[in-house]
Design a protein around this motif. Structure first.
Motif, PDB file in Angstrom:
ATOM      1  N   VAL A 138      40.153  38.135  -1.554  1.00 39.81           N
ATOM      2  CA  VAL A 138      40.009  39.717  -1.108  1.00 39.81           C
ATOM      3  C   VAL A 138      41.253  39.621  -0.224  1.00 39.81           C
ATOM      4  N   ARG A 139      42.038  40.376  -0.910  1.00 42.20           N
ATOM      5  CA  ARG A 139      43.370  40.877  -0.300  1.00 42.20           C
ATOM      6  C   ARG A 139      43.443  42.250   0.264  1.00 42.20           C
ATOM      7  N   GLU A 140      44.011  42.280   1.687  1.00 42.99           N
ATOM      8  CA  GLU A 140      44.216  43.597   2.283  1.00 42.99           C
ATOM      9  C   GLU A 140      45.369  44.293   1.435  1.00 42.99           C
ATOM     10  N   ASN A 141      45.157  45.571   1.028  1.00 43.60           N
ATOM     11  CA  ASN A 141      45.926  46.116  -0.004  1.00 43.60           C
ATOM     12  C   ASN A 141      46.695  47.308   0.606  1.00 43.60           C
ATOM     13  N   SER A 142      46.627  47.855   1.815  1.00 37.23           N
ATOM     14  CA  SER A 142      47.202  48.956   2.269  1.00 37.23           C
ATOM     15  C   SER A 142      48.147  48.997   3.285  1.00 37.23           C
ATOM     16  N   GLU A 143      48.318  47.737   3.914  1.00 37.40           N
ATOM     17  CA  GLU A 143      49.352  47.732   5.100  1.00 37.40           C
ATOM     18  C   GLU A 143      49.823  46.380   5.379  1.00 37.40           C
ATOM     19  N   GLY A 144      49.889  45.919   6.582  1.00 34.15           N
ATOM     20  CA  GLY A 144      50.229  44.514   6.572  1.00 34.15           C
ATOM     21  C   GLY A 144      51.665  44.489   6.781  1.00 34.15           C
ATOM     22  N   VAL A 176      34.777  33.085  -0.770  1.00 35.29           N
ATOM     23  CA  VAL A 176      35.453  34.142  -0.558  1.00 35.29           C
ATOM     24  C   VAL A 176      36.642  33.682   0.177  1.00 35.29           C
ATOM     25  N   VAL A 177      37.915  34.168  -0.249  1.00 36.31           N
ATOM     26  CA  VAL A 177      39.039  33.839   0.809  1.00 36.31           C
ATOM     27  C   VAL A 177      39.829  35.163   1.029  1.00 36.31           C
ATOM     28  N   LEU A 178      39.712  35.344   2.278  1.00 36.42           N
ATOM     29  CA  LEU A 178      40.268  36.734   2.654  1.00 36.42           C
ATOM     30  C   LEU A 178      41.806  36.645   3.321  1.00 36.42           C
ATOM     31  N   GLY A 179      42.549  37.548   2.964  1.00 35.52           N
ATOM     32  CA  GLY A 179      43.901  37.478   3.365  1.00 35.52           C
ATOM     33  C   GLY A 179      44.538  38.840   3.663  1.00 35.52           C
ATOM     34  N   SER A 180      45.604  38.720   4.408  1.00 39.37           N
ATOM     35  CA  SER A 180      46.191  39.907   4.587  1.00 39.37           C
ATOM     36  C   SER A 180      47.179  40.148   3.471  1.00 39.37           C
ATOM     37  N   ASN A 181      47.769  41.516   3.293  1.00 37.44           N
ATOM     38  CA  ASN A 181      48.717  41.664   1.969  1.00 37.44           C
ATOM     39  C   ASN A 181      49.446  40.504   1.530  1.00 37.44           C
ATOM     40  N   LEU A 182      50.230  40.149   2.230  1.00 32.74           N
ATOM     41  CA  LEU A 182      51.256  38.936   1.671  1.00 32.74           C
ATOM     42  C   LEU A 182      50.631  37.760   1.445  1.00 32.74           C
ATOM     43  N   PHE A 183      49.650  37.380   2.354  1.00 29.41           N
ATOM     44  CA  PHE A 183      49.111  35.930   2.269  1.00 29.41           C
ATOM     45  C   PHE A 183      48.067  36.188   1.054  1.00 29.41           C
ATOM     46  N   GLY A 184      47.715  37.168   0.754  1.00 27.68           N
ATOM     47  CA  GLY A 184      46.530  37.380  -0.246  1.00 27.68           C
ATOM     48  C   GLY A 184      47.283  37.403  -1.609  1.00 27.68           C
ATOM     49  N   ASP A 185      48.376  38.052  -1.538  1.00 25.54           N
ATOM     50  CA  ASP A 185      49.213  38.040  -2.775  1.00 25.54           C
ATOM     51  C   ASP A 185      49.806  36.606  -3.213  1.00 25.54           C
ATOM     52  N   ILE A 186      50.080  35.725  -2.384  1.00 26.72           N
ATOM     53  CA  ILE A 186      50.603  34.470  -2.686  1.00 26.72           C
ATOM     54  C   ILE A 186      49.594  33.717  -3.108  1.00 26.72           C
ATOM     55  N   LEU A 187      48.313  33.772  -2.535  1.00 27.71           N
ATOM     56  CA  LEU A 187      47.363  32.831  -2.820  1.00 27.71           C
ATOM     57  C   LEU A 187      46.657  33.117  -3.984  1.00 27.71           C
ATOM     58  N   SER A 188      46.602  34.473  -4.473  1.00 30.17           N
ATOM     59  CA  SER A 188      45.994  34.840  -5.724  1.00 30.17           C
ATOM     60  C   SER A 188      46.883  33.987  -6.810  1.00 30.17           C
ATOM     61  N   ASP A 189      48.114  34.334  -6.765  1.00 29.55           N
ATOM     62  CA  ASP A 189      48.700  33.768  -8.082  1.00 29.55           C
ATOM     63  C   ASP A 189      48.663  31.905  -7.776  1.00 29.55           C
ATOM     64  N   LEU A 190      48.817  31.583  -6.757  1.00 27.24           N
ATOM     65  CA  LEU A 190      48.410  29.890  -6.790  1.00 27.24           C
ATOM     66  C   LEU A 190      47.144  29.890  -7.460  1.00 27.24           C
ATOM     67  N   ALA A 191      45.821  30.513  -6.964  1.00 29.00           N
ATOM     68  CA  ALA A 191      44.704  30.319  -7.376  1.00 29.00           C
ATOM     69  C   ALA A 191      44.460  30.460  -8.877  1.00 29.00           C
ATOM     70  N   ALA A 192      45.292  31.387  -9.433  1.00 29.75           N
ATOM     71  CA  ALA A 192      45.160  31.826 -10.795  1.00 29.75           C
ATOM     72  C   ALA A 192      45.959  30.579 -11.717  1.00 29.75           C
ATOM     73  N   ALA A 193      46.955  30.027 -11.147  1.00 27.59           N
ATOM     74  CA  ALA A 193      47.601  28.877 -11.647  1.00 27.59           C
ATOM     75  C   ALA A 193      46.464  27.666 -11.838  1.00 27.59           C
ATOM     76  N   VAL A 194      46.010  27.550 -10.573  1.00 29.41           N
ATOM     77  CA  VAL A 194      44.996  26.484 -10.715  1.00 29.41           C
ATOM     78  C   VAL A 194      43.857  26.493 -11.615  1.00 29.41           C
ATOM     79  N   ALA A 195      43.412  27.719 -11.877  1.00 29.43           N
ATOM     80  CA  ALA A 195      42.550  27.932 -12.899  1.00 29.43           C
ATOM     81  C   ALA A 195      42.946  27.709 -14.248  1.00 29.43           C
ATOM     82  N   GLY A 196      44.229  27.705 -14.681  1.00 35.96           N
ATOM     83  CA  GLY A 196      44.781  27.300 -15.888  1.00 35.96           C
ATOM     84  C   GLY A 196      45.609  28.098 -16.456  1.00 35.96           C
ATOM     85  N   SER A 197      45.709  29.484 -16.218  1.00 35.62           N
ATOM     86  CA  SER A 197      46.551  30.513 -16.786  1.00 35.62           C
ATOM     87  C   SER A 197      46.642  31.559 -16.006  1.00 35.62           C
ATOM     88  N   ILE A 198      47.871  32.070 -15.891  1.00 33.88           N
ATOM     89  CA  ILE A 198      47.794  33.688 -15.123  1.00 33.88           C
ATOM     90  C   ILE A 198      47.621  34.846 -16.138  1.00 33.88           C
TER      91      ILE A 198
END
Ligand code: NAI
Ligand code: MG
Length: 358
Positions: A135-141, A240-262
């Motif tokens: 869950v990434r904050e998507n409007s500020e940060g 659930v992983v909660l992150g600010s705009n930047l941290f959530g952005d980076i973590l979500s690509d990392l986690a997607a790669a862990v899952a096998g493919s973006i």
């Protein structure tokens, strides 16, 4: 009762964006027939191609043209020759901000049949397995326009300000904790309050206040660097992983790669109040290296359509689509990014076949 007829704005965008949106609408139409739902689509050609001709990603009244739609389904935007910040700030960010889509939600699962690059990343159900939501904050940060470049020569410098508001942190934390309550009751909030001394301690404080209102959720704060390492080493530990705009952005690509493919990863940009349309899009970009060859993985877009069904109140239909994706990959239908040979069309048909079998 949720409405049964919906008007959807389609923005295929660039590259493989245009190849993965038709599979998503085919799946929506198929599952819709089974559930008495009808979708009408309005397609918008907003893209880097349009930018090259018109000098803008979308027309000046673009946002007004999609304001009244029930939801927006987007492929991908970005193309070599147009700077990425132009395509992002000319289209995606205006949509996210104008329609107050303050939640960016990205579920990550390892599916049976998909090889994760990590040997310990197992499908859910196998020793706990990987099934988490970022869950990434998507409007500020950190993504703000405040700042600039100053000075010149060796004295030149750039300044970039972050903006964290109490209301902004509060509403994303509320969303995260409520989601954790519906899921397995666990949440980790990303921070960096040891290095970033103003905004991050404030973030920690407001998130902690929200946590107090959700005593059923087990949670803790974790520094982003350590969290990134743990997500690679023990991805099955997260809910659930909660992150600010930047941290959530980076973590979500990392986690997607862990899952096998973006290529599988979906996302939702939500306006939880429903006052404005929410936007659903695969996590991947326009993939210029494979565009035009009919080999793009359509599952990220199809899963995004499943999230759209959930958001529109059709959870059963959404779950059926996700189950059809799961069954297809389990049966060995895999595109090249997943180590198989299926084309976009073959992968799409595998999902459609399974939806028909219900
Ligand atoms: P990308 O996601 O487009 O591609 C990264 C790698 O993953 C490539 O090797 C690509 O072939 C592969 N890939 C991506 N999606 C795939 C799929 N569905 N099936 C099979 N393989 C897939 O990221 P990249 O190359 O960094 O960016 C390309 C363009 O897309 C850039 O202009 C970038 O700004 C834009 N972009 C747009 C996004 C969006 O619209 N939300 C998100 C990320 C990038
Ligand atoms: Mg990203």
């Amino acid at each position: 009762m949720p409405r049964t007829s919906h008007r959807i704005a389609l923005i295929p965008g660039d590259g493989i964006g245009g190849e993965v949106i038709p599979p998503a609408t085919a799946v929506l139409d198929t599952v819709g027939r089974r559930h008495g739902l009808t979708f009408t689509y309005d397609t918008f050609d907003w893209s880097c191609e349009r930018y090259a001709v018109e000098g803008a990603m979308m027309p000046p009244d673009g946002l007004d043209r999609i304001r009244a739609h029930d939801a927006i389904l987007l492929g991908a935007v970005g193309w070599p020759g147009v700077p990425d910040h132009v395509s992002l700030w000319g289209l995606l960010i205006p949509i996210r901000r104008e329609f107050d889509q303050y939640v960016n939600m990205r579920p990550i699962s390892v599916f049976d049949g998909v090889q994760s690059p990590l040997k310990d990343a197992l499908p859910r159900g196998v020793d706990g397995g990987v099934d988490l939501v970022i869950v990434r904050e998507n409007s500020e940060g950190e993504y703000s326009t405040i700042g600039g470049r100053f000075g010149h020569g060796e004295g030149e410098f750039a300044l970039q300000e972050s903006v964290f508001t109490r209301a902004g942190i509060r509403r994303i934390a509320e969303f995260g904790f409520s989601l954790a309550e519906e899921r397995r009751g666990r949440l980790v909030a990303a921070t960096k309050s040891n290095g970033i001394v103003h905004t991050m301690p404030f973030w920690d404080e407001v998130v902690s206040e929200s946590a107090a209102a959700h005593p059923g959720v087990t949670w803790h704060l974790e520094h982003i660097d350590a969290l990134a390492a743990k997500m690679v080493l023990h991805p099955g530990d997260f809910d659930v992983v909660l992150g600010s705009n930047l941290f959530g952005d980076i973590l979500s690509d990392l986690a997607a790669a862990v899952a096998g493919s973006i290529g599988i990863a979906p996302s939702a940009n939500l306006n939880p109040s429903g006052e404005w349309p929410s936007m659903f899009e695969p996590v991947h970009g326009s993939a210029p290296d494979i565009a035009g060859r009919g080999v793009a993985n359509p599952l990220g877009a199809i899963w995004s359509a499943s999230m759209m069904l959930d958001h529109l109140g059709h959870r059963e239909a959404g779950a059926e689509v996700l189950e059809a994706i799961r069954a297809s990959v389990r049966d060995g239908h895999l595109t090249r990014d997943l180590g198989g040979t299926a084309s976009t069309a073959e992968m799409t048909h595998a999902v459609l076949d399974r939806l028909g079998e219900h």
